[in-house]
Scaffold this active site. Structure first.
Site, PDB file in Angstrom:
ATOM      1  N   ASP A  67      -9.703   3.168   2.067  1.00 31.32           N
ATOM      2  CA  ASP A  67      -9.651   2.490   3.366  1.00 31.32           C
ATOM      3  C   ASP A  67     -10.235   3.343   4.480  1.00 31.32           C
ATOM      4  O   ASP A  67     -11.000   2.862   5.330  1.00 31.32           O
ATOM      5  CB  ASP A  67      -8.212   2.136   3.737  1.00 31.32           C
ATOM      6  N   LYS A  79       0.803  -1.233   0.000  1.00 31.93           N
ATOM      7  CA  LYS A  79       0.000   0.000   0.000  1.00 31.93           C
ATOM      8  C   LYS A  79       0.833   1.279   0.000  1.00 31.93           C
ATOM      9  O   LYS A  79       0.353   2.328  -0.454  1.00 31.93           O
ATOM     10  CB  LYS A  79      -0.962   0.006   1.187  1.00 31.93           C
TER      11      LYS A  79
END
Length: 272
Positions: A102, A66
């Site tokens: 997220d 990420k």
């Protein structure tokens, strides 16, 4: 022609994202196929370039990529830059653009379960690519207090500095309270090769007034959640976060609007 979507990570066989996205495509009548793609850390740059050349419409990014993914894409949204990680990449006219769903996905999952983190004293384990967007989002929402505990204290202190500079919110890097309303595991302890492990061995700060949330959804109940449940806390795993961040990502991939009424059906179809 069927359009391609996917998720990259290492390992990736545990992911429920293909089932989630393929179900949404089927329900909306969109001709997309979504698959899990195993990408080793040392092959990330090469594999991202390969995906770009195949004309993939977009892909999600999970651990451990990420943060590193930002080196290999053409642009990163301002929000993702602030959060310091990318979990969604969209191919826009041959340019790979990174986003982060997220943070909002995590917040929506809390609200789905009736949790109002704005009024909570919050304890977070972890300060990496999963924790940073969640903690920053909670800070921007004005949580009563946020404490971040990390194995490497310097990383927690670095996160503290970033959040202070960004929105003026001062998080704690040491536990100062005897009770926390919301306790969140943002580490990988509890899944994959770390299954059965927990970032904490006891929770003297938890009771029936505590909600414990684990970002992990597979296995369904981690060691972290078992410890919390033994203290009488309400426990929630990462299923809802997976679904809400996935819905937001799907909307970026396709331009579609996923109806709110579909959420409960997604839970049933994806997780049974």
């Amino acid at each position: 022609m069927t359009k391609k979507l996917g998720v990259i990570g290492w390992p990736i066989s545990h992911s429920f994202s293909p089932k989630l996205h393929n179900f949404i495509s089927k329900e909306l009548g969109y001709d997309y196929v979504y698959e899990a793609i195993a990408v080793k850390p040392e092959e990330l740059g090469m594999q991202v370039n390969n995906l770009k050349n195949t004309g993939i419409c977009g892909f999600n990014v999970t651990a451990p990529h990420k943060i590193e993914i930002m080196k290999y894409i053409d642009a990163v949204s301002d929000t993702a830059k602030t959060f310091g990680s990318v979990n969604t990449v969209v191919n826009r006219c041959g340019k790979l653009i990174g986003y982060n769903t997220d943070a909002e996905g995590f917040y929506r999952s809390l609200r789905y379960y009736g949790i109002t983190p704005e009024s909570d004293d919050i304890l977070v384990y972890g300060a990496g690519g999963v924790a940073r967007p969640a903690v920053m989002y909670l800070a921007k929402k004005g949580a009563r207090s946020i404490t971040v505990i990390n194995r490497t204290k310097e990383r927690a202190q670095s996160l503290r500095s970033v959040i202070k500079d960004d929105c003026g919110y001062d998080i704690n890097t040491e536990m100062r309270l005897t009770h926390y309303d919301l306790v969140v595991n943002c580490t990988s302890l509890g899944m994959g090769k770390n299954i059965g492990l927990s970032p904490v061995s006891e929770m003297p700060f938890a009771d029936a007034g505590t909600v414990a949330v684990d970002m992990i959804y597979n296995p369904e109940q981690t060691a972290f959640l078992k410890i919390a449940e033994s203290k009488g806390a309400r426990i929630i795993n990462g299923k809802a976060m997976l679904i809400f961040q996935g819905i937001l990502a799907y909307e970026l991939f396709t331009g579609a609007k996923v109806p709110d009424a579909m959420t409960d059906r997604i839970f049933k179809e994806v997780f049974g």
